[in-house]
Design a protein around this motif. Structure first.
Motif, mmCIF file in Angstrom:
data_model
loop_
_atom_site.group_PDB
_atom_site.id
_atom_site.type_symbol
_atom_site.label_atom_id
_atom_site.label_comp_id
_atom_site.label_asym_id
_atom_site.label_seq_id
_atom_site.Cartn_x
_atom_site.Cartn_y
_atom_site.Cartn_z
ATOM 1 N N LEU A 52 0.850 -1.180 0.000
ATOM 2 C CA LEU A 52 0.000 0.000 0.000
ATOM 3 C C LEU A 52 0.891 1.237 0.000
ATOM 4 O O LEU A 52 1.757 1.374 0.872
ATOM 5 C CB LEU A 52 -0.908 0.030 1.235
ATOM 6 N N ARG A 53 0.673 2.098 -0.953
ATOM 7 C CA ARG A 53 1.412 3.359 -0.956
ATOM 8 C C ARG A 53 0.958 4.179 0.242
ATOM 9 O O ARG A 53 -0.231 4.418 0.451
ATOM 10 C CB ARG A 53 1.155 4.120 -2.249
ATOM 11 N N ASN A 105 -2.875 9.943 -7.798
ATOM 12 C CA ASN A 105 -2.644 10.329 -9.192
ATOM 13 C C ASN A 105 -1.362 11.143 -9.363
ATOM 14 O O ASN A 105 -1.116 11.682 -10.432
ATOM 15 C CB ASN A 105 -3.837 11.112 -9.730
ATOM 16 N N GLU A 106 -0.552 11.228 -8.325
ATOM 17 C CA GLU A 106 0.737 11.912 -8.414
ATOM 18 C C GLU A 106 1.850 10.881 -8.287
ATOM 19 O O GLU A 106 1.933 10.161 -7.290
ATOM 20 C CB GLU A 106 0.862 12.964 -7.302
ATOM 21 N N HIS A 107 2.707 10.839 -9.294
ATOM 22 C CA HIS A 107 3.722 9.792 -9.339
ATOM 23 C C HIS A 107 5.155 10.313 -9.275
ATOM 24 O O HIS A 107 6.071 9.534 -9.034
ATOM 25 C CB HIS A 107 3.540 8.952 -10.608
ATOM 26 N N SER A 112 6.334 8.506 -3.918
ATOM 27 C CA SER A 112 6.145 7.387 -4.841
ATOM 28 C C SER A 112 7.035 6.224 -4.411
ATOM 29 O O SER A 112 8.207 6.413 -4.091
ATOM 30 C CB SER A 112 6.499 7.812 -6.267
ATOM 31 N N GLY A 113 6.476 5.033 -4.397
ATOM 32 C CA GLY A 113 7.249 3.854 -4.045
ATOM 33 C C GLY A 113 7.495 3.682 -2.564
ATOM 34 O O GLY A 113 8.336 2.876 -2.173
ATOM 35 N N LEU A 114 6.744 4.420 -1.725
ATOM 36 C CA LEU A 114 7.008 4.410 -0.289
ATOM 37 C C LEU A 114 5.928 3.642 0.475
ATOM 38 O O LEU A 114 4.730 3.887 0.307
ATOM 39 C CB LEU A 114 7.076 5.840 0.245
#
Length: 398
Positions: A159-160, A166-168, A173-175
């Motif tokens: 789970l991010r 919608n922000e990459h 991101s990736g956390l």
């Protein structure tokens, strides 16, 4: 419509034998009295009410619909606990006065959410549905679970934690973070309610990822872990709340203790129980005579030794959950009693009627690698839940 009251003897278990019952009752009734004041004010002007150095949560100016709000429901949870204790219907009415805000967050602010939808809607929608049986609370809980599931990243299987979905191209991101284990009960509950096994599967996959990457060989935990957003490949540990990347953040450990024990509760997976046991044994071994941990177990001797009462409150609930499943050790149980005794003392419990907060000396991040003392809404809630469990009230929304 049906309501469960604290006067229902079916909810009452054996009275605790190791501490004077009146100490726990006094502390719980204090929490009820402060909730009786706090809830109407919060409902009149919905906000995050997360923490405050002086215990006046209304000073926190973060709006209810801002993305950073993960804390409002600790007060609604305290409202439900107060109802279970007293049977006073006004506590439910005060909590339900926030219905519109919670629904609007799902309808108009779904993109402005984070992993803490679990904290928010477990302690609002699910708790209210468990107590009242009202279909609208079930519906809002299911919608929140769907929004939480949308934060699952298949590449990496986690789970991010933070940031708009919608922000990459952001630092988030990736956390993934250890705290997210505490949000998974919303997915398990929704899966049980609907029969949708996909929600349960997502919760298990995230827990497996946490088990694989967050636990170190010495049974400490990373606060955060980073994955390549495109490929899902693991990149390494990270930190936002502890002293540094190699740190052993006390509250993060408590989240892990409770989160893995809940994972075992919902799945029966012995690996999760083993993790909960290992983290708890490490936590207990690192406590000093104060029985309330410093905010990070890897602080150097010369560094300011800020305690974290909120970590103790969560850890107590974790151990209670293990004991309720017939697991854990007598050492864990004894430590749980000692931590609860410490939190009920004047050193940590604020008995002043003029202060909204309950627990002094909670830890709040004050910049990367720094912490400050404050009253915390999460510390207050889990302290009250711990008292409720000791007093035999039924807490079944996790």
């Amino acid at each position: 419509m049906h309501y469960q009251s604290g006067k229902d003897t079916a909810n009452v278990q054996a009275a605790p034998q190791k501490r004077e019952l009146y100490v726990l009752s006094e502390a719980f009734d204090l929490a009820v009295a402060k909730t009786r004041i706090n809830l109407p004010d919060l409902a009149a002007a919905p906000a995050s009410w997360g923490f405050d150095v002086h215990g006046d949560y209304a000073n926190r100016r973060e709006g209810f619909h801002e993305i950073g709000n993960w804390t409002t429901s600790f007060f609604t949870g305290m409202g439900v606990l107060s109802y279970l204790r007293t049977g006073e219907r006004n506590f439910i009415s005060d909590v339900e006065a926030l219905d519109e805000s919670y629904l609007r967050k799902l309808e108009n602010h779904a993109v402005e959410t984070m992993h803490d939808l679990g904290f928010l809607y477990t302690l609002y929608s699910v708790a209210l549905f468990k107590v009242t049986g009202e279909a609208r609370h079930r519906e809002s809980g299911l919608r929140a679970a769907e929004a939480l599931a949308n934060r699952f990243v298949p590449n990496g299987e986690y789970l991010r934690a933070w940031g708009r979905v919608n922000e990459h191209d952001t630092d988030y991101s990736g956390l993934a973070i250890i705290d997210s284990l505490m949000n998974l009960p919303l997915l398990y509950w929704a899966s049980n309610e609907t029969g949708d096994k996909c929600l349960r599967d997502l919760a298990i996959r995230h827990t497996d990822t946490t088990l694989e990457y967050f636990l170190r060989d010495d049974d400490s935990v990373y606060h955060a872990f980073r994955f390549d957003p495109a490929t899902g490949n693991p990149l390494g540990g990270d930190n936002y709340c502890g002293r540094d990347v190699s740190s052993h953040w006390a509250r993060g450990t408590a989240w892990g203790m409770y989160g893995f024990s809940l994972g075992y509760q919902h799945t029966g997976d012995e690996r999760y129980l083993d993790a909960a046991n290992a983290l708890t044994a490490k936590y207990v071994s690192l406590l000093d005579e104060e029985k309330v941990p410093v905010w990070d177990f890897k602080l150097e001797d010369h560094e300011r030794l800020i305690r974290d009462s909120s970590s103790s409150a969560v850890a107590i609930c974790a151990i209670q959950n293990m004991i309720s499943q017939g697991v854990g050790t007598s050492e864990f149980s004894d430590c749980k009693d000692q931590m609860l005794e410490a939190l009920c003392s004047d050193a940590y419990l604020d008995r002043s009627a003029q202060c909204r907060g309950l627990l002094k000396q909670g830890q709040v991040g004050a910049g990367l690698g720094k912490a400050m003392n404050a009253y915390t809404s999460w510390g207050d809630y889990f302290f009250m839940q711990a008292l409720a469990s000791e007093l035999g009230l039924k807490v079944d929304w996790w």
